[in-house]
Every structure is written in C-alpha cells, then in structure tokens.
Design a protein around this motif. Structure first.
Motif, short mmCIF file in Angstrom:
data_model
loop_
_atom_site.label_atom_id
_atom_site.label_comp_id
_atom_site.label_asym_id
_atom_site.label_seq_id
_atom_site.Cartn_x
_atom_site.Cartn_y
_atom_site.Cartn_z
N ALA A 248 1.08 -1.62 0.05
CA ALA A 248 -0.27 -0.10 -0.03
C ALA A 248 0.68 1.35 -0.01
CB ALA A 248 -0.78 0.15 0.73
N GLU A 249 2.01 1.39 0.84
CA GLU A 249 3.03 2.33 0.87
C GLU A 249 3.45 2.23 -0.19
OE1 GLU A 249 6.71 4.45 3.39
OE2 GLU A 249 5.28 2.50 4.01
N HIS A 250 4.08 1.70 -1.04
CA HIS A 250 5.43 1.21 -2.06
C HIS A 250 4.86 1.20 -3.35
CE1 HIS A 250 8.69 2.76 0.75
NE2 HIS A 250 7.95 1.67 1.39
N GLY A 251 4.15 0.48 -3.49
CA GLY A 251 3.22 -0.73 -4.85
C GLY A 251 4.20 -1.52 -5.43
N GLU A 252 3.57 -1.90 -6.63
CA GLU A 252 3.84 -3.20 -6.58
C GLU A 252 5.79 -2.76 -7.62
OE1 GLU A 252 3.76 -6.07 -6.14
OE2 GLU A 252 1.44 -6.45 -6.09
N LEU A 253 6.76 -3.52 -7.81
CA LEU A 253 8.04 -3.15 -8.08
C LEU A 253 7.61 -3.24 -9.75
CD1 LEU A 253 10.74 -5.80 -6.29
CD2 LEU A 253 10.42 -2.54 -6.52
N ASP A 254 8.47 -2.30 -10.05
CA ASP A 254 8.76 -2.20 -11.95
C ASP A 254 9.67 -3.58 -12.01
OD1 ASP A 254 9.44 -1.70 -14.77
OD2 ASP A 254 9.53 0.40 -14.34
N PRO A 255 8.57 -4.50 -13.02
CA PRO A 255 9.90 -4.99 -13.44
C PRO A 255 11.52 -4.90 -13.73
CG PRO A 255 7.79 -5.55 -14.27
CD PRO A 255 7.97 -4.08 -13.67
N GLY A 256 11.66 -3.58 -13.86
CA GLY A 256 13.21 -2.95 -14.65
C GLY A 256 13.90 -2.54 -13.29
N HIS A 257 13.99 -2.52 -12.56
CA HIS A 257 13.55 -2.21 -11.64
C HIS A 257 15.02 -3.38 -10.60
CE1 HIS A 257 15.29 -0.30 -7.56
NE2 HIS A 257 14.50 0.42 -7.53
N PRO A 258 16.19 -2.51 -10.59
CA PRO A 258 16.63 -3.52 -9.53
C PRO A 258 16.63 -4.45 -9.34
CG PRO A 258 18.26 -0.85 -9.50
CD PRO A 258 16.60 -0.88 -10.37
N ASP A 259 15.62 -3.90 -8.00
CA ASP A 259 14.88 -4.59 -6.79
C ASP A 259 14.11 -5.76 -7.22
OD1 ASP A 259 16.22 -3.19 -5.00
OD2 ASP A 259 14.77 -2.90 -4.46
N ALA A 260 14.14 -5.49 -8.94
CA ALA A 260 13.25 -6.95 -9.40
C ALA A 260 14.15 -7.83 -10.04
CB ALA A 260 12.03 -6.42 -10.67
N ARG A 261 15.16 -7.71 -10.39
CA ARG A 261 15.70 -7.90 -11.16
C ARG A 261 17.46 -8.88 -10.66
NH1 ARG A 261 18.81 -5.60 -14.56
NH2 ARG A 261 18.69 -3.88 -13.64
N LEU A 262 17.79 -8.54 -9.76
CA LEU A 262 19.45 -8.60 -8.67
C LEU A 262 19.13 -8.96 -7.52
CD1 LEU A 262 21.47 -6.08 -11.21
CD2 LEU A 262 21.52 -8.69 -11.47
N VAL A 263 19.79 -9.93 -6.85
CA VAL A 263 19.77 -10.51 -6.01
C VAL A 263 19.94 -8.93 -4.39
CG1 VAL A 263 21.23 -11.49 -3.95
CG2 VAL A 263 20.49 -12.87 -5.54
N GLY A 264 21.09 -8.07 -5.34
CA GLY A 264 21.77 -7.02 -4.46
C GLY A 264 20.98 -5.91 -4.50
N GLY A 265 19.73 -5.56 -5.67
CA GLY A 265 18.63 -4.94 -6.12
C GLY A 265 19.80 -3.41 -6.11
N TRP A 266 18.81 -2.62 -5.57
CA TRP A 266 19.68 -1.22 -5.77
C TRP A 266 21.29 -0.76 -5.54
CZ3 TRP A 266 21.15 1.93 -2.26
CH2 TRP A 266 21.19 1.92 -0.63
N PHE A 267 21.54 -1.78 -4.98
CA PHE A 267 23.16 -1.65 -4.23
C PHE A 267 23.97 -1.99 -5.22
CE2 PHE A 267 25.20 -1.93 -0.08
CZ PHE A 267 24.02 -1.14 1.04
N THR A 268 23.12 -2.34 -6.46
CA THR A 268 24.03 -2.81 -7.94
C THR A 268 24.53 -1.37 -8.18
OG1 THR A 268 21.79 -3.58 -9.22
CG2 THR A 268 23.46 -5.54 -8.35
N GLU A 269 23.46 -0.26 -8.38
CA GLU A 269 23.81 1.42 -9.07
C GLU A 269 24.52 2.00 -8.11
OE1 GLU A 269 19.78 1.92 -10.19
OE2 GLU A 269 20.13 0.52 -12.07
N VAL A 270 24.89 1.61 -6.66
CA VAL A 270 25.40 1.99 -5.80
C VAL A 270 27.04 3.06 -6.90
CG1 VAL A 270 26.40 2.38 -3.58
CG2 VAL A 270 23.74 1.64 -3.95
N GLU A 271 27.31 4.52 -6.43
CA GLU A 271 28.63 4.04 -6.35
C GLU A 271 29.82 4.43 -5.81
OE1 GLU A 271 30.40 4.09 -10.06
OE2 GLU A 271 28.68 3.73 -10.70
#
Length: 275
Positions: A248-271
């Motif tokens: 209810a707060e966040h909604g379903e994940l976009d399939p293209g988001h790293p959280d929906a594709r990779l184990v590390g999620g958004w960490f894979t995009e952290v510099e």
C-alpha cells in the motif's frame, strides 16, 4: 609453531559480539542471553545500554586480540555495513577481519559466526518463479562492501582448512524490525530469526566453513535455506504479514527496477565515494 587447542562450543559460552552498537548487534544483545550466552559486546563507539562494553578498533591488532582473549566464540558484525571508498572498506572489512582471525587463531577460539551479506552475490539474477538461489553459487559482489564479504568468506575458508577455526558465514538479507520495502518482503530476516540462526551457527557440530543464506521463512523468498536448516535453523517468522501495508505504501515493483532483477537490488547501482 604449535597452534592452541580450540575451545569446545558446548556448555556455557562467552561470546565476543563485535559491532554490538549497530542495528543487528542491538537485536542480538537483547536476544542471545536468552539462549544462555554471556556476551562481551564490542564496537568502535560506545554501546548504549552496555557500560561494560569494549571500545575496540578493528584496525588495531593488539586491541582486537585483547577483545578475543578468553572467549569461546565470536559473532562478528563489526566493520563498515554500507558502500564506502575502497580504502575505508579495505581498512575496516579486510585488514580488520584479518586481525580478528589472527586473534582467534592465536587465542585458540574454535568458532566464528561471520556476518556476510547478500551483496557478496549482488549481481546474481533473481531466479524464475518457483526456483530458489542456493548458498553455493559463485560470488558476484555488487560493491566494494560486497567484495569485502567475498574476501571474508574466503578468509574464513582458509582459516578453517589451515588452522581448524570453524566459521559459519551468514549471507544476511535485510535484518530490521519490519520490512521497509517490497524487496524486503523476500529478503527480511526478523530479529528473532536472526538470533535463532546465530544460535544454530554457534552450536552445530563440524561446520568447517559453511555459507548459509540468512532470511526468515518468507512466502516471497528467493533464497534457499537448505544449508541453514542443516545447521538446525528453524525460522518462525514470515514477512508476508507486512505485505499489505508495504505494498500500500510502495506499490508493486517495476520489473525493470534492480530490486526486481538482481539479488543485490539497488546496491548494484550504488557508486562509491570518489577522492
């Protein structure tokens, strides 16, 4: 040089808990005594509510050896827990961990529980529906932080084979009081289950070096818990009880988001920070 005889991991146990001031450290300080452990909390900064805790810098080998002296096992949560510069991660998570294992070897401590991370395998793709990611996969770190956890698992393996120091490396998912995101409905490790898993890792016989995935019994899990269950881990919690509120707060994940594709999620995009 003759190596000290490791202390047994049965009977009353005194545990050095590094990183005791952090979030997971606080959860374990509150729960592990209920399993009969005597804790020696340690951290780089003072530990709130534990006036007898040690202030210990992992970069100081003599301080680390003094902290280890006289304990039966170590639960190692200390070090940097997010992405940082290579030099910072090198000092705290690589050199610091080597100081810890050298102290463990020198003091004859027989068991370490090492807080590894899902970020050691962060670039592993999420499995197809109905499939699970096991703990024997080849590491694919997503950050310098994740790379330090790969090093930690390798160091634990070396010290198990060469010196007989047994380690359970727990690839922790997301250990918070409640899941904070849609991704955490899969990766959540409840505080109570965290204590159950650490207790199993401290008491299971003959672990050598064992890598396990660290999550609760989540309905949406994409990690296999077979190696953790083999230690005696019996998770009791499920992030699904929070699913309605999280969605209810966040909604379903976009399939293209790293959280929906990779184990590390958004960490894979952290510099990492740059000089």
């Amino acid at each position: 040089m003759t190596q000290p005889t490791p202390r047994p991991t049965t009977g009353p146990r005194t545990i050095l808990l590094t990183g005791a001031a952090g979030g997971v450290g606080t959860f374990l300080r509150e729960r592990l005594p209920g399993y009969g452990y005597r804790l020696r909390p340690a951290d780089l900064r003072p530990v709130e509510g534990a006036p007898d805790a040690l202030v210990c810098d992992l970069r100081d080998p003599e301080a680390v050896r003094a902290a280890v002296r006289g304990v039966d096992a170590v639960v190692h949560l200390g070090g940097i827990s997010v992405e940082d510069s290579f030099d910072a991660v090198l000092d705290a998570n690589v050199r610091g961990l080597h100081h810890l294992y050298e102290a463990v070897r020198q003091e004859g401590v027989g068991r370490v529980v090492f807080a590894s991370s899902n970020h050691a395998v962060g670039f592993v793709p999420l499995p197809a529906a109905g499939e699970l990611v096991g703990s024997a996969i080849v590491p694919r770190p997503d950050t310098y932080y994740g790379l330090s956890k790969v090093f930690g698992e390798g160091l634990a393996s070396l010290y198990a084979d060469k010196y007989g120091v047994e380690t359970v490396s727990i690839r922790i998912g997301s250990c918070f009081a409640e899941p904070r995101s849609v991704r955490m409905l899969s990766t959540w490790l409840s505080p109570d289950d965290c204590a159950r898993l650490v207790h199993a890792a401290l008491t299971a016989p003959g672990v050598g070096h064992t890598v396990v995935n660290g999550i609760s019994a989540n309905t949406r899990a994409w990690w296999d818990l077979g190696s953790a269950r083999a230690l005696g881990y019996r998770p009791q919690d499920d992030a699904e009880v929070f699913a309605a509120a999280v969605l209810a707060e966040h909604g379903e994940l976009d399939p293209g988001h790293p959280d929906a594709r990779l184990v590390g999620g958004w960490f894979t995009e952290v510099e990492p920070p740059r000089p």
